[in-house]
Motif scaffolding. Structure first.
Motif, PDB file in Angstrom:
ATOM      1  N   SER A  12       0.792  -1.155   0.061  1.00  0.00           N
ATOM      2  CA  SER A  12      -0.213  -0.169   0.000  1.00  0.00           C
ATOM      3  C   SER A  12       0.764   1.167   0.122  1.00  0.00           C
ATOM      4  CB  SER A  12      -0.789   0.010   1.293  1.00  0.00           C
ATOM      5  OG  SER A  12      -0.319  -0.095   2.486  1.00  0.00           O
ATOM      6  N   HIS A  13       2.184   1.140   0.088  1.00  0.00           N
ATOM      7  CA  HIS A  13       3.218   2.460   0.052  1.00  0.00           C
ATOM      8  C   HIS A  13       4.285   2.185  -0.673  1.00  0.00           C
ATOM      9  CE1 HIS A  13       0.364   3.041   3.807  1.00  0.00           C
ATOM     10  NE2 HIS A  13       0.585   4.333   3.449  1.00  0.00           N
ATOM     11  N   THR A  14       4.998   3.237  -0.728  1.00  0.00           N
ATOM     12  CA  THR A  14       6.204   2.910  -1.594  1.00  0.00           C
ATOM     13  C   THR A  14       7.498   2.217  -0.898  1.00  0.00           C
ATOM     14  OG1 THR A  14       7.201   5.245  -0.696  1.00  0.00           O
ATOM     15  CG2 THR A  14       5.805   5.221  -2.887  1.00  0.00           C
ATOM     16  N   HIS A  15       7.194   1.937   0.389  1.00  0.00           N
ATOM     17  CA  HIS A  15       8.156   1.299   1.190  1.00  0.00           C
ATOM     18  C   HIS A  15       7.529   0.852   2.258  1.00  0.00           C
ATOM     19  CE1 HIS A  15       7.560   5.111   3.168  1.00  0.00           C
ATOM     20  NE2 HIS A  15       7.905   4.604   4.107  1.00  0.00           N
ATOM     21  N   LEU A  16       8.337  -0.241   3.147  1.00  0.00           N
ATOM     22  CA  LEU A  16       7.773  -0.917   4.270  1.00  0.00           C
ATOM     23  C   LEU A  16       8.098   0.002   5.515  1.00  0.00           C
ATOM     24  CD1 LEU A  16       8.618  -4.574   3.452  1.00  0.00           C
ATOM     25  CD2 LEU A  16       6.604  -3.350   2.955  1.00  0.00           C
TER      26      LEU A  16
ATOM     27  N   GLY B 141       5.107   1.669  -8.199  1.00  0.00           N
ATOM     28  CA  GLY B 141       5.151   0.770  -9.315  1.00  0.00           C
ATOM     29  C   GLY B 141       6.465   0.174  -9.312  1.00  0.00           C
ATOM     30  N   THR B 142       7.469   0.311  -8.446  1.00  0.00           N
ATOM     31  CA  THR B 142       8.506  -0.189  -8.081  1.00  0.00           C
ATOM     32  C   THR B 142       8.599  -1.787  -7.368  1.00  0.00           C
ATOM     33  OG1 THR B 142       8.990   0.770  -6.020  1.00  0.00           O
ATOM     34  CG2 THR B 142      10.045   1.775  -8.061  1.00  0.00           C
ATOM     35  N   ALA B 143       9.432  -2.394  -7.667  1.00  0.00           N
ATOM     36  CA  ALA B 143       9.130  -3.665  -7.031  1.00  0.00           C
ATOM     37  C   ALA B 143      10.538  -4.295  -6.654  1.00  0.00           C
ATOM     38  CB  ALA B 143       8.462  -4.765  -8.317  1.00  0.00           C
ATOM     39  N   THR B 144      10.391  -5.474  -5.936  1.00  0.00           N
ATOM     40  CA  THR B 144      11.704  -6.159  -5.629  1.00  0.00           C
ATOM     41  C   THR B 144      11.254  -7.412  -5.051  1.00  0.00           C
ATOM     42  OG1 THR B 144      13.642  -5.907  -4.011  1.00  0.00           O
ATOM     43  CG2 THR B 144      11.626  -5.379  -3.078  1.00  0.00           C
ATOM     44  N   ALA B 145      12.466  -8.453  -4.986  1.00  0.00           N
ATOM     45  CA  ALA B 145      12.194  -9.814  -4.537  1.00  0.00           C
ATOM     46  C   ALA B 145      12.057  -9.767  -2.885  1.00  0.00           C
ATOM     47  CB  ALA B 145      13.304 -10.592  -5.053  1.00  0.00           C
TER      48      ALA B 145
ATOM     49  N   ALA C  26      14.709  -7.854  -0.682  1.00  0.00           N
ATOM     50  CA  ALA C  26      16.079  -7.280  -1.482  1.00  0.00           C
ATOM     51  C   ALA C  26      16.008  -5.891  -1.585  1.00  0.00           C
ATOM     52  CB  ALA C  26      16.112  -8.128  -2.777  1.00  0.00           C
ATOM     53  N   PRO C  27      17.309  -5.162  -1.832  1.00  0.00           N
ATOM     54  CA  PRO C  27      17.418  -3.818  -2.054  1.00  0.00           C
ATOM     55  C   PRO C  27      16.579  -3.300  -3.158  1.00  0.00           C
ATOM     56  CG  PRO C  27      19.563  -4.831  -2.436  1.00  0.00           C
ATOM     57  CD  PRO C  27      18.454  -5.819  -2.089  1.00  0.00           C
ATOM     58  N   TYR C  28      16.030  -2.098  -3.340  1.00  0.00           N
ATOM     59  CA  TYR C  28      15.444  -1.716  -4.444  1.00  0.00           C
ATOM     60  C   TYR C  28      15.593  -0.061  -4.370  1.00  0.00           C
ATOM     61  CZ  TYR C  28      11.355  -0.647  -1.545  1.00  0.00           C
ATOM     62  OH  TYR C  28      10.418  -0.071  -0.640  1.00  0.00           O
ATOM     63  N   THR C  29      15.051   0.670  -5.424  1.00  0.00           N
ATOM     64  CA  THR C  29      15.248   2.085  -5.381  1.00  0.00           C
ATOM     65  C   THR C  29      13.675   2.528  -5.765  1.00  0.00           C
ATOM     66  OG1 THR C  29      17.486   2.117  -6.299  1.00  0.00           O
ATOM     67  CG2 THR C  29      16.054   3.945  -6.515  1.00  0.00           C
ATOM     68  N   THR C  30      13.111   3.435  -5.055  1.00  0.00           N
ATOM     69  CA  THR C  30      11.908   3.878  -5.290  1.00  0.00           C
ATOM     70  C   THR C  30      11.680   4.855  -6.275  1.00  0.00           C
ATOM     71  OG1 THR C  30      12.091   6.112  -4.180  1.00  0.00           O
ATOM     72  CG2 THR C  30      11.409   4.061  -2.814  1.00  0.00           C
ATOM     73  N   ALA C  31      10.586   4.914  -6.817  1.00  0.00           N
ATOM     74  CA  ALA C  31      10.422   5.534  -8.326  1.00  0.00           C
ATOM     75  C   ALA C  31      10.977   7.098  -8.149  1.00  0.00           C
ATOM     76  CB  ALA C  31       8.832   5.822  -8.833  1.00  0.00           C
ATOM     77  N   ALA C  32      11.045   7.723  -6.818  1.00  0.00           N
ATOM     78  CA  ALA C  32      11.614   8.929  -6.492  1.00  0.00           C
ATOM     79  C   ALA C  32      13.054   8.910  -6.623  1.00  0.00           C
ATOM     80  CB  ALA C  32      10.975   9.710  -5.285  1.00  0.00           C
ATOM     81  N   GLY C  33      13.717   7.774  -6.742  1.00  0.00           N
ATOM     82  CA  GLY C  33      15.174   7.690  -6.799  1.00  0.00           C
ATOM     83  C   GLY C  33      15.901   7.291  -5.205  1.00  0.00           C
ATOM     84  N   THR C  34      15.086   7.134  -4.241  1.00  0.00           N
ATOM     85  CA  THR C  34      15.609   6.932  -2.984  1.00  0.00           C
ATOM     86  C   THR C  34      15.908   5.366  -2.918  1.00  0.00           C
ATOM     87  OG1 THR C  34      13.967   8.385  -1.953  1.00  0.00           O
ATOM     88  CG2 THR C  34      14.843   6.590  -0.627  1.00  0.00           C
ATOM     89  N   PRO C  35      17.262   5.314  -2.486  1.00  0.00           N
ATOM     90  CA  PRO C  35      17.630   3.660  -2.557  1.00  0.00           C
ATOM     91  C   PRO C  35      17.083   3.243  -1.178  1.00  0.00           C
ATOM     92  CG  PRO C  35      19.438   5.481  -2.202  1.00  0.00           C
ATOM     93  CD  PRO C  35      18.266   6.092  -2.394  1.00  0.00           C
TER      94      PRO C  35
END
Length: 106
Positions: free
Chosen positions: A12-16, A49-53, A69-78
């Motif tokens: 429901s959000h861009t990160h946990l 819309g970003t995704a990760t394992a 796993a690591p990922y980067t948000t659509a806004a560019g935040t690692p």
């Protein structure tokens, strides 16, 4: 890339964060899984819309955990790799909702 045996989980959000919710899609028996979760591979898709394992480990010594796993948000935040306690696993219609607890480290 989605792992072939991974279940999609819509978040429901861009990160946990503690209290965040993700809904597992496509489980063959959601009620049975919610009652007795098994280890599975997950493909987390976030609201931007970003995704990760990720991997769900229901039998961790301290309770269920989700390793991401690591990922980067659509806004560019690692976002670094992380492990989260899962404080809730519940059936919601034909899906299973994971409620995220606090971050942990194995």
């Amino acid at each position: 890339m989605t792992e072939p045996n991974a279940y999609l989980a819509l978040c429901s959000h861009t990160h946990l964060f503690p209290g965040a919710r993700c809904r597992l899609q496509g489980l063959p028996h959601p009620a049975a899984f919610a009652a007795a979760p098994e280890p599975i591979e997950v493909h987390l898709r976030f609201s931007d819309g970003t995704a990760t394992a990720a991997e769900l480990h229901p039998d961790s010594p301290t309770g269920p955990t989700l390793t991401v796993a690591p990922y980067t948000t659509a806004a560019g935040t690692p976002i670094d790799d992380s492990t989260w306690a899962v404080k809730g696993i519940a059936q919601k219609q034909d899906e299973v909702e994971l409620t995220i607890g606090t971050p942990t480290r194995p």
